[in-house]
Design a protein around this motif. Structure first.
Motif, PDB file in Angstrom:
ATOM      1  N   PRO A  70      -1.291 -26.382  15.192  1.00 15.79           N
ATOM      2  CA  PRO A  70      -0.782 -26.557  13.824  1.00 15.79           C
ATOM      3  C   PRO A  70       0.052 -27.825  13.663  1.00 15.79           C
ATOM      4  O   PRO A  70       1.095 -27.821  12.996  1.00 15.79           O
ATOM      5  N   ALA A 121       0.192 -29.320   9.890  1.00 16.78           N
ATOM      6  CA  ALA A 121       0.898 -28.436   8.967  1.00 16.78           C
ATOM      7  C   ALA A 121       2.386 -28.376   9.268  1.00 16.78           C
ATOM      8  O   ALA A 121       3.227 -28.505   8.361  1.00 16.78           O
ATOM      9  N   SER A 122       2.750 -28.186  10.532  1.00 18.07           N
ATOM     10  CA  SER A 122       4.155 -28.015  10.861  1.00 18.07           C
ATOM     11  C   SER A 122       4.943 -29.305  10.669  1.00 18.07           C
ATOM     12  O   SER A 122       6.138 -29.268  10.359  1.00 18.07           O
ATOM     13  N   TYR A 145       4.514 -30.091   6.318  1.00 25.45           N
ATOM     14  CA  TYR A 145       5.135 -29.060   5.489  1.00 25.45           C
ATOM     15  C   TYR A 145       6.478 -28.616   6.056  1.00 25.45           C
ATOM     16  O   TYR A 145       7.245 -27.955   5.348  1.00 25.45           O
ATOM     17  N   THR A 200       3.973 -23.844   7.688  1.00 25.38           N
ATOM     18  CA  THR A 200       2.756 -24.271   7.004  1.00 25.38           C
ATOM     19  C   THR A 200       3.023 -24.265   5.509  1.00 25.38           C
ATOM     20  O   THR A 200       4.115 -23.901   5.063  1.00 25.38           O
ATOM     21  N   TRP A 247      -3.292 -22.206   9.244  1.00 28.90           N
ATOM     22  CA  TRP A 247      -2.386 -21.926  10.367  1.00 28.90           C
ATOM     23  C   TRP A 247      -1.302 -20.907  10.016  1.00 28.90           C
ATOM     24  O   TRP A 247      -0.272 -20.835  10.687  1.00 28.90           O
ATOM     25  N   LEU A 248      -1.558 -20.076   9.027  1.00 38.98           N
ATOM     26  CA  LEU A 248      -0.565 -19.069   8.654  1.00 38.98           C
ATOM     27  C   LEU A 248      -0.393 -18.035   9.753  1.00 38.98           C
ATOM     28  O   LEU A 248       0.687 -17.463   9.921  1.00 38.98           O
ATOM     29  N   ALA A 304       2.363 -19.247  11.884  1.00 36.80           N
ATOM     30  CA  ALA A 304       3.578 -19.727  11.232  1.00 36.80           C
ATOM     31  C   ALA A 304       4.702 -18.701  11.263  1.00 36.80           C
ATOM     32  O   ALA A 304       4.476 -17.493  11.152  1.00 36.80           O
ATOM     33  N   VAL A 315       6.537 -20.320   5.664  1.00 34.82           N
ATOM     34  CA  VAL A 315       5.512 -20.926   4.822  1.00 34.82           C
ATOM     35  C   VAL A 315       6.179 -21.496   3.579  1.00 34.82           C
ATOM     36  O   VAL A 315       7.085 -20.892   3.002  1.00 34.82           O
ATOM     37  N   TRP A 347      -8.828 -23.006  11.866  1.00 31.39           N
ATOM     38  CA  TRP A 347      -7.460 -23.355  11.517  1.00 31.39           C
ATOM     39  C   TRP A 347      -6.507 -22.157  11.525  1.00 31.39           C
ATOM     40  O   TRP A 347      -5.437 -22.230  10.948  1.00 31.39           O
TER      41      TRP A 347
END
Length: 345
Positions: free
Chosen positions: A76, A79-80, A83, A112, A138-139, A142, A145, A174
């Protein structure tokens, strides 16, 4: 404009390239299935690469994501960082930065974003969110979010406070899930208007365009290697003019994705208006990215139809990135709106 990487950016990219090369081989990716490679994520965080983005900026992140894309590494990272680290660093309060950034740097906190999700989540009673987002990348990995409400204000929600996190399989692996909120407690990130939302969405479009540049570069590299050794009528496929032209077109498309992503990232890092540049980069990532990954499969001939062939993984990632954060026609419509308003720099 000067996109030449700084010493720090180049050092981070070289380190990322080595780690991805060592821990993202075909057999390892096959063993990971559609999940995240926890060992790879731990190695990247131990090397300090997520945290380095605070110093190297969005352009530095784009360079790192190119290396991830070349290997289609299942972590991830994008995303990490976009976000989480960049969003909190740019829009978080001093208390939020002190609380969240250490965990985001060492990987114990993974963030994410449920972007874009217009009108699907509403805020009520102040800091309570309800609604559903059909899929969030990628939730499943996570801890937090980032969720926009109906007014495009951004809220931080702990994954454990969601009513449900339902696994969803996407085109690309993902580790996505459907997010369901029912009065979930949340804390605001940034002001109550859409300022933070638009800034984070702009950064995300640029970052994922950089990821697409790497995916396309990896697909093209595999096609070049294959056509150089595969023979037809006693000659390598790479000596045929049609193959050369197809590969050349794919190379130019890949370079277009890369340079527009670099320009957009540079503009955002320099504090310039990057909205139009981000849409341009995202459009190239969508339209040209789709052409490149299709070319990669076609240049492999019958082997490209093998779902277990490494080049097929690039195809899956390329098609997922084609649609994520806006497909080509949607992005052109947004660009048109900016032109009509006279806001396009």
């Amino acid at each position: 404009m000067d996109f030449t990487p700084t010493e720090e950016q180049e050092a981070a990219r070289e380190l990322a390239a080595r780690i991805f090369a060592d821990l993202s081989g075909h057999e390892r990716l096959r063993a990971a299935g559609t999940g995240t490679d926890a060992e790879l994520w731990k190695a990247l965080c131990a090397a300090g690469l997520p945290g380095s983005v605070e110093e190297t900026g969005l352009l530095g992140l784009v360079l790192l994501l190119e290396e991830q894309g070349r290997r289609t590494a299942q972590v991830p990272f994008a995303a990490s960082c976009v976000y989480g680290i960049l969003a909190v660093a740019r829009h978080g309060t001093e208390e939020q930065r002190a609380r969240l950034l250490p965990g985001l740097r060492d990987g114990t906190t993974v963030m994410t974003g449920a972007l874009p999700a217009p009108g699907t989540v509403t805020s009520r009673g102040g800091a309570r969110l309800s609604g559903a987002v059909e899929w969030v990348p990628w939730l499943r990995d996570a801890t937090h979010v980032l969720v926009p409400d109906e007014d495009r204000a951004l809220w931080l929600v702990r994954a454990e406070d969601a009513a449900a996190v339902e696994p969803v399989e996407l085109t690309a692996p993902w580790a996505a899930a459907r997010l369901v909120l029912d009065g979930a407690p949340a804390e605001r990130l940034g002001p109550s208007d859409a300022t933070a939302h638009d800034d984070v969405l702009t950064a995300a479009r640029i970052a994922f365009a950089g990821l697409q540049a790497g995916v396309c570069a990896g697909s093209l590299a595999r096609a070049v290697e294959y056509t150089s050794v595969r023979e037809q009528f006693g000659r390598p496929l790479s000596t045929h003019q049609a193959v050369q032209l197809r590969a050349a077109d794919a190379h130019m498309d890949t370079e277009a994705i890369r340079v527009t992503a670099y320009e957009a990232a540079w503009r955002l890092d320099e504090g310039l208006d990057a909205g139009g540049a981000a849409l341009t980069a995202a459009w190239w990532a969508s339209e040209a990215g789709r052409r490149v990954v299709h070319a990669g499969q076609h240049l492999h001939g019958g082997m490209g139809a093998d779902l277990d062939h490494p080049v097929h993984r690039h195809f899956l990632w390329g098609r997922q990135l084609d649609a994520y954060l806006g497909a080509g026609t949607e992005l052109l419509a947004e660009l048109g709106d900016l032109l009509a308003k006279g806001d396009l720099s």
